[in-house]
Scaffold this active site. Structure first.
Site, mmCIF file in Angstrom:
data_model
loop_
_atom_site.group_PDB
_atom_site.id
_atom_site.type_symbol
_atom_site.label_atom_id
_atom_site.label_comp_id
_atom_site.label_asym_id
_atom_site.label_seq_id
_atom_site.Cartn_x
_atom_site.Cartn_y
_atom_site.Cartn_z
ATOM 1 C CE LYS A 54 -3.897 -2.372 2.121
ATOM 2 N NZ LYS A 54 -4.616 -2.806 3.308
ATOM 3 C CD GLN A 98 -3.657 -4.404 6.397
ATOM 4 O OE1 GLN A 98 -3.684 -3.385 5.733
ATOM 5 N NE2 GLN A 98 -4.145 -5.558 5.952
ATOM 6 C CG ASP A 121 -10.041 -0.042 5.052
ATOM 7 O OD1 ASP A 121 -9.907 -0.586 3.936
ATOM 8 O OD2 ASP A 121 -9.235 -0.191 5.991
HETATM 9 N N1 GUN Z 1 -7.173 -6.810 5.960
HETATM 10 C C1 GUN Z 1 -7.574 -7.567 4.914
HETATM 11 N N2 GUN Z 1 -8.247 -6.802 4.015
HETATM 12 C C2 GUN Z 1 -8.280 -5.556 4.506
HETATM 13 C C3 GUN Z 1 -8.835 -4.337 4.040
HETATM 14 O O1 GUN Z 1 -9.457 -4.237 2.971
HETATM 15 N N3 GUN Z 1 -8.635 -3.258 4.845
HETATM 16 C C4 GUN Z 1 -7.975 -3.341 6.032
HETATM 17 N N4 GUN Z 1 -7.865 -2.230 6.751
HETATM 18 N N5 GUN Z 1 -7.459 -4.463 6.490
HETATM 19 C C5 GUN Z 1 -7.607 -5.561 5.731
#
Ligand code: GUN
Length: 297
Positions: A54, A98, A121
């Protein structure tokens, strides 16, 4: 039946990121540098890879990123304190916590502490509710990326029967809401569904998001269906570790019109849409920094 189209998520993500880059340049010219804060608690190796990717993609798109890596034993109050500081910072436009968090932390409370305006998100209740009401809010990245792949592949989605396999908050539920917004008829299947394979066989569109390797075989699929495989499962086979989806790709290929491979399908789209959401949040915050919101921002 002719060979199925393998939907190229890498190419679609590259197109989305090129749009992001242009939007970032325009925002910078107007005095705003979009900035994404990423919080990782603990040392889960998969999460570590996701966070690194990311941050890397953000840099490529011209988005500034701030990495906050906290130890696994971080207390809830410390995590909430960090989120509040990021909410208050005028420099930060997007906050990504995350998941999963270490077991002692309360995920729902932490997600709810993020300002809905910085919730890239789309997990805050304000944004979840807005999506379900059809308002223009920040929407979860993976389902948004899946919608783009479907539009690229099928064009108009109106009236199609979409089956979502899986009802998670991250993928299944928001996916169903977005498909409904696109005028699909939507069925959500889950671990307690009766006759799941039979119901799935009626679908024009299948979204597989269960997290079980190759669970969905050809007998779940209607000839000519379009299949989006969200699963990323690591399996050990013939002494080797590899990634496979929730769909049995080899058997599905002989039956469907189009399908996303794993890897190289949905995965790259999730990150591209995180960048899109960061730009959207930055644009909205730059336009109205003090706009009221209904929660704790
Ligand atoms: N962990 C797995 N997928 C995601 C996601 O789309 N966002 C976040 N914040 N954590 C994750």
């Amino acid at each position: 039946m002719s060979a199925a189209l393998l939907i190229d998520g890498k190419a679609a993500a590259a197109r989305a990121l090129a749009e992001v880059k242009a939007e970032v340049a325009a925002l910078k010219a107007a005095g705003t540098t979009p900035c994404l804060a990423v919080i990782l608690v603990g040392e889960d190796p998969a999460s570590d890879v996701y966070v690194r990717n990311k941050v890397l993609r953000a840099g490529e798109a011209g988005i500034r990123s701030l990495e906050h890596r906290l130890p696994a034993n971080t207390a809830q109050a410390e995590l909430l304190g960090l989120i509040q500081r990021l909410n208050a910072s005028a420099e930060v436009h997007g906050i990504l916590l995350q998941l999963p968090l270490p077991a002692h932390l309360e995920e729902a409370a932490a997600l709810q502490a993020i300002s809905p305006r910085k919730d890239v998100d789309g997990f805050h209740a304000e944004n979840v509710g807005g999506l379900s009401q059809g308002r223009a809010v920040l929407t979860p990245c993976t389902p948004s990326g899946c919608m783009q792949l479907l539009r690229d592949t099928l064009g108009e989605l109106r009236g199609k029967h979409a089956v979502v396999v899986g009802r998670s908050n991250i993928v299944g539920k928001p996916m169903a809401a977005l498909l409904l917004q696109a005028d699909c008829s939507v069925t959500v299947l889950h671990s307690r569904s009766h006759n799941a394979a039979e119901l799935c066989r009626q679908a024009d569109i299948v979204i597989a998001a269960v997290g079980r390797p190759r669970m969905i075989g050809a007998h779940w699929l209607k000839p000519g269906a379009v299949v989006i495989d969200v699963g990323i499962n690591r399996v050990e086979e013939h002494g080797r570790s590899r990634l496979v989806g929730d769909v049995d790709l080899d058997s599905a290929l002989a039956k469907v019109a189009a399908i996303t491979p794993v890897p190289g399908g949905v995965g790259p789209m999730t990150i591209a849409y995180l960048m899109k959401n960061t730009v959207t949040a930055a644009r909205q915050l730059a336009r109205s920094p003090e706009a009221p919101c209904l929660s704790t921002c």
